[in-house]
Write an enzyme that holds these catalytic residues in place. Structure first.
Site, mmCIF file in Angstrom:
data_model
loop_
_atom_site.group_PDB
_atom_site.id
_atom_site.type_symbol
_atom_site.label_atom_id
_atom_site.label_comp_id
_atom_site.label_asym_id
_atom_site.label_seq_id
_atom_site.Cartn_x
_atom_site.Cartn_y
_atom_site.Cartn_z
ATOM 1 N N GLY A 206 0.668 -1.386 -0.192
ATOM 2 C CA GLY A 206 0.069 -0.018 0.140
ATOM 3 C C GLY A 206 0.665 1.166 0.030
ATOM 4 C CB SER A 207 4.163 2.146 -0.864
ATOM 5 O OG SER A 207 4.501 1.914 -2.210
ATOM 6 N NE ARG B 97 -9.932 -15.001 -12.229
ATOM 7 C CZ ARG B 97 -8.639 -14.655 -11.459
ATOM 8 N NH1 ARG B 97 -8.765 -13.365 -11.057
ATOM 9 N NH2 ARG B 97 -7.679 -15.282 -11.262
ATOM 10 C CG LEU C 149 -10.222 -6.524 -11.704
ATOM 11 C CD1 LEU C 149 -10.126 -5.164 -12.204
ATOM 12 C CD2 LEU C 149 -10.671 -6.752 -10.622
ATOM 13 C CG ASN D 146 -3.673 -0.996 -12.662
ATOM 14 O OD1 ASN D 146 -3.809 -1.153 -11.452
ATOM 15 N ND2 ASN D 146 -3.185 -1.685 -13.561
ATOM 16 C CG HIS E 295 1.363 -2.428 -15.435
ATOM 17 N ND1 HIS E 295 0.890 -3.699 -14.863
ATOM 18 C CD2 HIS E 295 2.160 -2.571 -16.465
ATOM 19 C CE1 HIS E 295 1.651 -4.740 -15.378
ATOM 20 N NE2 HIS E 295 2.471 -4.094 -16.430
ATOM 21 C CB THR F 100 -10.431 -1.439 -21.234
ATOM 22 O OG1 THR F 100 -8.862 -1.864 -21.479
ATOM 23 C CG2 THR F 100 -10.500 -0.034 -21.233
ATOM 24 C CG LEU G 58 -3.788 -8.165 -17.736
ATOM 25 C CD1 LEU G 58 -4.474 -8.018 -16.470
ATOM 26 C CD2 LEU G 58 -3.062 -9.542 -17.595
HETATM 27 C C1 GAR Z 1 3.326 -0.897 -7.584
HETATM 28 O O1 GAR Z 1 4.587 -1.159 -8.246
HETATM 29 C C2 GAR Z 1 2.163 -1.198 -8.639
HETATM 30 O O2 GAR Z 1 2.677 -0.426 -9.739
HETATM 31 C C3 GAR Z 1 2.326 -2.665 -8.787
HETATM 32 O O3 GAR Z 1 2.122 -3.095 -7.783
HETATM 33 C C4 GAR Z 1 3.009 -2.573 -6.756
HETATM 34 C C5 GAR Z 1 2.207 -2.240 -5.467
HETATM 35 O O4 GAR Z 1 3.061 -1.557 -4.487
HETATM 36 N N1 GAR Z 1 0.797 -2.983 -9.704
HETATM 37 C C6 GAR Z 1 0.784 -3.972 -10.333
HETATM 38 O O5 GAR Z 1 1.814 -4.677 -10.636
HETATM 39 C C7 GAR Z 1 -0.577 -4.156 -10.989
HETATM 40 N N2 GAR Z 1 -0.449 -4.902 -12.257
HETATM 41 P P1 GAR Z 1 2.366 -0.775 -3.310
HETATM 42 O O6 GAR Z 1 1.319 -1.957 -2.886
HETATM 43 O O7 GAR Z 1 3.433 -0.629 -2.416
HETATM 44 O O8 GAR Z 1 1.471 0.460 -3.716
#
Ligand code: GAR
Length: 227
Positions: free
Chosen positions: A25-26, A78, A106, A120, A122, A154, A157
């Site tokens: 959750g940063s 799912r 999703l 999102n 990524h 969308t 993925l």
């Molecule tokens: C982040 O790097 C985010 O971009 C990635 O997960 C990490 C979550 O870090 N997301 C994905 O890979 C989605 N496909 P966080 O929990 O510290 O925010």
């Protein structure tokens, strides 16, 4: 696990965000900070995790935000999980659903339900490296730069229209962990910036094209920095 409330206090004009996480959750922290100091004109009305032990839930609770752990492993399919997740999200009446390290594929009905109001982040310069292990794949490919993308979600993925990207150089001696760490610092700038635009009504999605202040963006979105 706290329960959703039917009415959550909100300052008029502020957008209502529901944030979905799976882990640390940063990015959530960066968004909490952005809403707290007024950069993002929104309130976080709930943080929901498919992993009830996600560290991010604790930070949200400390910040006085409603949290909900909805364990995907306790659902038969799912589809069943996504149906319940959709219903629980809707109880909070969000303007936007923000995926911040939400590590779930999703279902199409879920995505369609929130299309145009779900974002999102990524960790790659999309369309490069959808899916997992993006940092290792960028290194293996010999890329000289890497980055992160915020995009509308969308049914493709990691394929929805990009709003903005942040870039970092790949340095000699980089490992996937080092790259991920440096990229996260940029993610924490990128996501609040995009949410600032979104919640002020500056970013819109029209016919699969992203507009910023009424101007159509290139396919990569806005690049908020250069390397
Ligand atoms: C982040 O790097 C985010 O971009 C990635 O997960 C990490 C979550 O870090 N997301 C994905 O890979 C989605 N496909 P966080 O929990 O510290 O925010």
């Amino acid at each position: 696990m706290s329960q959703p409330e039917k009415s959550v206090k909100q300052t008029p004009g502020k957008k209502r965000l529901v944030i979905l996480i799976s882990g640390t959750g940063s990015n959530l922290n960066a968004i909490i900070d952005g809403t707290a100091d007024g950069r993002i004109n929104a309130g976080i009305v709930a943080v929901i995790s498919n992993r009830p032990d996600a560290a991010g839930l604790e930070r949200a609770t400390k910040a006085g935000i409603k949290t909900l752990g909805l364990d995907h492993k306790s659902f038969a399919s799912r589809e069943a999980f996504d149906e319940e997740l959709q219903a629980r999200i809707e109880e909070f009446r969000p303007d936007f659903v923000i995926l911040a390290g939400f590590m779930r594929i999703l279902t199409a009905p879920f995505v369609r339900h929130f299309q145009g109001r779900m974002l999102n982040i990524h960790p790659s310069l999309l369309p490069l490296y959808t899916g997992l292990n993006t940092h290792a794949r960028a290194l293996e490919a010999g890329d000289t730069r890497h980055g992160a993308t915020v995009h509308f979600v969308t049914e493709d993925l990691d394929g929805g229209p990009a709003i903005a990207q942040a870039l970092i150089p790949v340095l000699p001696g980089d490992t996937p962990e080092k790259l991920a760490g440096r990229l996260l610092i940029q993610e924490h700038i990128l996501y609040p910036q995009v949410l600032h635009w979104l919640c002020d009504g500056k970013v819109t999605l029209e016919d699969s094209r992203v507009l910023l202040n009424g101007e159509a963006l290139p396919e990569c979105g806005v690049r908020i920095n250069a390397v």
